[in-house]
Design an enzyme around this catalytic site. Sequence first.
Site, short mmCIF file in Angstrom:
data_model
loop_
_atom_site.label_atom_id
_atom_site.label_comp_id
_atom_site.label_asym_id
_atom_site.label_seq_id
_atom_site.Cartn_x
_atom_site.Cartn_y
_atom_site.Cartn_z
N TRP A 1 0.83 -1.21 0.00
CA TRP A 1 0.00 0.00 0.00
C TRP A 1 0.86 1.26 0.00
CZ3 TRP A 1 -4.34 -0.77 -2.02
CH2 TRP A 1 -5.06 -1.94 -1.77
N ASP B 1 -1.26 6.53 6.40
CA ASP B 1 -2.33 5.63 5.98
C ASP B 1 -2.52 4.63 7.12
OD1 ASP B 1 -4.00 3.75 4.89
OD2 ASP B 1 -2.77 3.34 3.12
N LYS C 1 -11.96 -1.71 6.85
CA LYS C 1 -11.11 -2.64 7.59
C LYS C 1 -11.53 -2.66 9.05
CE LYS C 1 -8.66 -3.05 3.77
NZ LYS C 1 -7.72 -2.06 3.29
C1 LIG Z 1 -7.17 -1.62 1.94
C2 LIG Z 1 -6.10 -0.62 2.03
C3 LIG Z 1 -5.98 0.43 1.11
C4 LIG Z 1 -6.92 0.58 -0.07
O1 LIG Z 1 -8.17 0.95 0.38
P1 LIG Z 1 -9.35 1.31 -0.64
O2 LIG Z 1 -10.35 1.89 0.32
O3 LIG Z 1 -9.79 0.04 -1.28
O4 LIG Z 1 -8.85 2.29 -1.61
C5 LIG Z 1 -4.99 1.36 1.31
N1 LIG Z 1 -4.13 1.26 2.32
C6 LIG Z 1 -4.21 0.26 3.23
C7 LIG Z 1 -3.22 0.20 4.35
C8 LIG Z 1 -5.20 -0.71 3.11
O5 LIG Z 1 -5.27 -1.70 4.00
#
Ligand SMILES: *Cc1c(COP(=O)(O)O)cnc(C)c1O
Length: 360
Positions: free
Chosen positions: A100, A171, A195
């Site tokens: 990511w 993030d 998540k």
């Molecule tokens: C799942 C995830 C993403 C992508 O998320 P989307 O909402 O599908 O764009 C980005 N960063 C991390 C750490 C993730 O777990």
Amino acid sequence: MIHNFNPGPAALPPDVIARAQAELADYHGCGMSVLEISHRSKEYEAINAAAEANLKALLGLGDDYRVLFMQGGASMQFALIPLNLLPAGATAEYIVTGTWGEKAYEEAQRVGAVRLLASTAADGYRSLPSIDAITPDPQAAYLHLTTNETIQGVQWPAELPDLGSVPLVADMSSDFLSRPFPAQRFALIYAGAQKNLGPAGVTVVVIRQDMIERGRKDLPVIMRYATFAKNNSLYNTPPVFAVYMVNLVLEWIKDQGGLAAMAERNARKAALVYAAIDGSDGFYSGHAVPAARSLMNVTFRLPTPELEKQFLNEAQAAGMVGLAGHRSVGGIRASLYNAVAPESAAALADFMQDFAKRHG
Ligand SMILES: *Cc1c(COP(=O)(O)O)cnc(C)c1O
């Protein structure tokens, strides 16, 4: 009983599902479901305000921060962050510890000048970079990192090392609200809800006021953090139901005892699964080095792909779903987000011991 180890969208607390169900047909006596009300109604305004207030209370943040409810997922933030916060002539720095972070870094390169401050790609994203080897530029527009790499199962400690005075952007999609952490150290935190926070469809952005003001003003209004801040995330139609669900999850976390209670519950769950790996005489091998192990996504391999397939099939038959590793890396991944019950982690650990005994 289903044990839901899905990586995202993922398990939600059963109490939250029950409350949403109980309130669904007639939201707080208004005669309509929350799926049907106007985003300009007093009911939704109350939900929106409560979600921001509840989140700030859990994080211990005050008036110098705003919470924005946006769409497009964390992936949209990969682009919006540099678009808003990386002006011409400035450089942003990225620490990449998994897939990511790599994506965020690549997207930022399409927008402006970026520097790869550190990457653990060379070791297959098993570890965290040595902080002594990192020198953030205090003049950088911001420093971006991913606190938990969902695919590789690598997580930074809650208390990050000292990275200087550069604005920190994180993030936290897959470990936000899983433990207490010093939120005031961050200039911007973002997380796709699916998540650890709620259903898919909303992305939470926690942003310090000065970063909103610093944002570029020559962008289309819909892409500016300032637009969302000024309009309390109601510039256009927000994902009403998703924000409502996030607020129920925030209230659930508060009722459970807040972030400290989440951390205790999550540590207990992860310890069970890592103990099954470490006690297997090498039958299971963890992907991350022990010092970088994620409490949210436990990633491991079995001796052969055939055994991994059999493991997944037998787990599924025993009611354990969502355990396949990400398609890019294979293996097994158990996602143990806040809502996953300790009983589910215990059931998985028992199953792992039994499977290893039969096939080891
Ligand atoms: C799942 C995830 C993403 C992508 O998320 P989307 O909402 O599908 O764009 C980005 N960063 C991390 C750490 C993730 O777990």
